[in-house]
Design a protein around this motif. Structure first.
Motif, PDB file in Angstrom:
ATOM      1  N   ALA A  76       0.817  -1.214   0.000  1.00 50.99           N
ATOM      2  CA  ALA A  76       0.000   0.000   0.000  1.00 50.99           C
ATOM      3  C   ALA A  76       0.851   1.265   0.000  1.00 50.99           C
ATOM      4  O   ALA A  76       0.382   2.332  -0.390  1.00 50.99           O
ATOM      5  N   ARG A  77       2.115   1.132   0.405  1.00 49.11           N
ATOM      6  CA  ARG A  77       3.025   2.287   0.432  1.00 49.11           C
ATOM      7  C   ARG A  77       3.860   2.393  -0.843  1.00 49.11           C
ATOM      8  O   ARG A  77       4.752   3.221  -0.935  1.00 49.11           O
ATOM      9  N   ARG A  78       3.578   1.537  -1.811  1.00 53.29           N
ATOM     10  CA  ARG A  78       4.175   1.581  -3.140  1.00 53.29           C
ATOM     11  C   ARG A  78       5.712   1.600  -3.130  1.00 53.29           C
ATOM     12  O   ARG A  78       6.344   2.520  -3.653  1.00 53.29           O
ATOM     13  N   PRO A  79       6.335   0.578  -2.550  1.00 57.35           N
ATOM     14  CA  PRO A  79       7.799   0.533  -2.563  1.00 57.35           C
ATOM     15  C   PRO A  79       8.326   0.281  -3.970  1.00 57.35           C
ATOM     16  O   PRO A  79       7.690  -0.421  -4.774  1.00 57.35           O
ATOM     17  N   ALA A  80       9.496   0.833  -4.269  1.00 58.97           N
ATOM     18  CA  ALA A  80      10.112   0.619  -5.583  1.00 58.97           C
ATOM     19  C   ALA A  80      11.041  -0.587  -5.574  1.00 58.97           C
ATOM     20  O   ALA A  80      11.152  -1.308  -6.565  1.00 58.97           O
ATOM     21  N   SER A  81      11.715  -0.813  -4.452  1.00 59.82           N
ATOM     22  CA  SER A  81      12.653  -1.928  -4.333  1.00 59.82           C
ATOM     23  C   SER A  81      12.820  -2.247  -2.857  1.00 59.82           C
ATOM     24  O   SER A  81      12.985  -1.338  -2.032  1.00 59.82           O
ATOM     25  N   VAL A  82      12.789  -3.535  -2.513  1.00 58.34           N
ATOM     26  CA  VAL A  82      12.764  -3.933  -1.103  1.00 58.34           C
ATOM     27  C   VAL A  82      13.889  -4.931  -0.819  1.00 58.34           C
ATOM     28  O   VAL A  82      14.103  -5.880  -1.574  1.00 58.34           O
ATOM     29  N   LEU A  83      14.583  -4.707   0.295  1.00 56.98           N
ATOM     30  CA  LEU A  83      15.547  -5.662   0.827  1.00 56.98           C
ATOM     31  C   LEU A  83      15.010  -6.177   2.146  1.00 56.98           C
ATOM     32  O   LEU A  83      14.683  -5.396   3.038  1.00 56.98           O
ATOM     33  N   ILE A  84      14.898  -7.507   2.264  1.00 54.49           N
ATOM     34  CA  ILE A  84      14.372  -8.120   3.486  1.00 54.49           C
ATOM     35  C   ILE A  84      15.519  -8.786   4.230  1.00 54.49           C
ATOM     36  O   ILE A  84      16.129  -9.730   3.722  1.00 54.49           O
ATOM     37  N   CYS A  85      15.819  -8.305   5.431  1.00 57.60           N
ATOM     38  CA  CYS A  85      16.902  -8.847   6.258  1.00 57.60           C
ATOM     39  C   CYS A  85      16.329  -9.929   7.162  1.00 57.60           C
ATOM     40  O   CYS A  85      15.466  -9.649   8.002  1.00 57.60           O
ATOM     41  N   CYS A  86      16.804 -11.155   6.999  1.00 59.29           N
ATOM     42  CA  CYS A  86      16.204 -12.305   7.675  1.00 59.29           C
ATOM     43  C   CYS A  86      17.180 -12.994   8.609  1.00 59.29           C
ATOM     44  O   CYS A  86      18.319 -13.294   8.236  1.00 59.29           O
ATOM     45  N   GLY A  87      16.717 -13.252   9.835  1.00 56.48           N
ATOM     46  CA  GLY A  87      17.470 -14.030  10.805  1.00 56.48           C
ATOM     47  C   GLY A  87      17.085 -15.495  10.761  1.00 56.48           C
ATOM     48  O   GLY A  87      16.353 -15.931   9.860  1.00 56.48           O
ATOM     49  N   PRO A  88      17.519 -16.278  11.769  1.00 56.64           N
ATOM     50  CA  PRO A  88      17.380 -17.730  11.684  1.00 56.64           C
ATOM     51  C   PRO A  88      16.023 -18.294  12.091  1.00 56.64           C
ATOM     52  O   PRO A  88      15.718 -19.444  11.785  1.00 56.64           O
ATOM     53  N   GLY A  89      15.178 -17.524  12.785  1.00 55.52           N
ATOM     54  CA  GLY A  89      13.955 -18.079  13.353  1.00 55.52           C
ATOM     55  C   GLY A  89      12.707 -17.799  12.543  1.00 55.52           C
ATOM     56  O   GLY A  89      12.762 -17.522  11.334  1.00 55.52           O
ATOM     57  N   ASN A  90      11.569 -17.845  13.238  1.00 56.10           N
ATOM     58  CA  ASN A  90      10.293 -17.631  12.568  1.00 56.10           C
ATOM     59  C   ASN A  90      10.122 -16.199  12.075  1.00 56.10           C
ATOM     60  O   ASN A  90       9.345 -15.955  11.150  1.00 56.10           O
ATOM     61  N   ASN A  91      10.812 -15.250  12.704  1.00 57.02           N
ATOM     62  CA  ASN A  91      10.768 -13.882  12.206  1.00 57.02           C
ATOM     63  C   ASN A  91      11.326 -13.833  10.785  1.00 57.02           C
ATOM     64  O   ASN A  91      10.759 -13.182   9.900  1.00 57.02           O
ATOM     65  N   GLY A  92      12.417 -14.562  10.548  1.00 55.89           N
ATOM     66  CA  GLY A  92      12.946 -14.680   9.199  1.00 55.89           C
ATOM     67  C   GLY A  92      11.966 -15.386   8.281  1.00 55.89           C
ATOM     68  O   GLY A  92      11.825 -15.023   7.108  1.00 55.89           O
ATOM     69  N   GLY A  93      11.268 -16.392   8.818  1.00 52.32           N
ATOM     70  CA  GLY A  93      10.257 -17.084   8.022  1.00 52.32           C
ATOM     71  C   GLY A  93       9.154 -16.157   7.554  1.00 52.32           C
ATOM     72  O   GLY A  93       8.695 -16.251   6.407  1.00 52.32           O
ATOM     73  N   ASP A  94       8.742 -15.234   8.424  1.00 53.05           N
ATOM     74  CA  ASP A  94       7.766 -14.228   8.005  1.00 53.05           C
ATOM     75  C   ASP A  94       8.319 -13.413   6.839  1.00 53.05           C
ATOM     76  O   ASP A  94       7.589 -13.074   5.901  1.00 53.05           O
ATOM     77  N   GLY A  95       9.612 -13.106   6.910  1.00 53.60           N
ATOM     78  CA  GLY A  95      10.247 -12.355   5.829  1.00 53.60           C
ATOM     79  C   GLY A  95      10.214 -13.084   4.504  1.00 53.60           C
ATOM     80  O   GLY A  95      10.009 -12.471   3.447  1.00 53.60           O
TER      81      GLY A  95
END
Length: 225
Positions: free
Chosen positions: A44-63
């Motif tokens: 909804a915020r119309r990003p042009a390019s996204v980098l997703i920083c992911c760790g080892p757990g479920n938080n990374g899984g959400d990413g």
């Protein structure tokens, strides 16, 4: 959702356990709902390019789920992986495997603390998603995530935190050194006690609650505990 009680660290864990053991909801479904709802907020915020920083757990899984839905929406997205691949397990591994099969670009920064190529990746994104550490944090972040947090905070991109800014204690609102400074936080089920503390205010930004499909009966049981 706004009238729900705040969800502590232990209650957050209880949601996952009860969902699987009593309400027959696989964790991968909750992760899908969390990631999709977060992705919709960002789209909804119309990003042009996204980098997703992911760790080892479920938080990374959400990413990983978010990456799939951004890709489906035609938004350029890449994963910055900040842990060894062998540490990814369970529901997070399911979604990581899907990403690999889908050909979404995964950049490996597991063995590097301060890396010029990570800084270059940040420079190419107008939004960074913090999916490194979740509500289980009770001590300062370790490398390479600590260095990644510092570089994200120094970048010009806007930052979206998933469930909680990495490095923030969800119960006390104490920001460990370092902690992500987010423009907004997509948190799950309901807000967290620490978000209301003055110490957390500079880090959480705008807080948006994402429902993940937990039954009302489950939530009543958790909030009574």
């Amino acid at each position: 959702m706004s009238d729900r009680p705040l969800l502590t660290r232990e209650q957050s864990r209880a949601v996952d356990v009860l969902a699987a053991e009593k309400y027959h909801i696989p964790g991968v479904i909750l992760m899908e709902n969390a990631g999709r709802g977060s992705a919709e907020l960002l789209i909804a915020r119309r990003p042009a390019s996204v980098l997703i920083c992911c760790g080892p757990g479920n938080n990374g899984g959400d990413g990983y789920v978010i990456a799939r839905h951004l890709d489906l929406a035609g938004i350029p997205v890449r994963i910055a992986l900040l842990c060894p691949r062998q540490r990814i397990q369970g529901d997070a591994l399911i979604n990581f495997t899907i990403l690999e099969a889908a050909g979404i670009e995964i950049l490996d920064f597991a063995d590097e603390s301060l890396c010029p190529s990570f800084a270059q990746s940040l420079d190419r994104a107008d939004w960074v998603i913090d999916a490194m550490l979740g509500t289980g944090v009770t001590s300062p972040p370790r490398e390479p995530i600590a260095s990644a947090i510092g570089q994200v905070n120094a970048a010009t991109a806007q930052v979206m935190a998933i469930d909680i800014p990495s490095g923030l204690d969800c119960d006390s609102g104490v920001p460990y050194e370092p902690t992500i400074v987010a423009d907004f936080t997509a948190t799950f089920v309901t807000s967290k006690p620490g978000f209301a503390k003055p110490s957390a205010e500079p880090y959480v930004g705008e807080v948006h609650v994402v429902d993940i499909g937990t039954p009302q009966a489950l939530l009543r049981e958790v909030f009574r505990s």
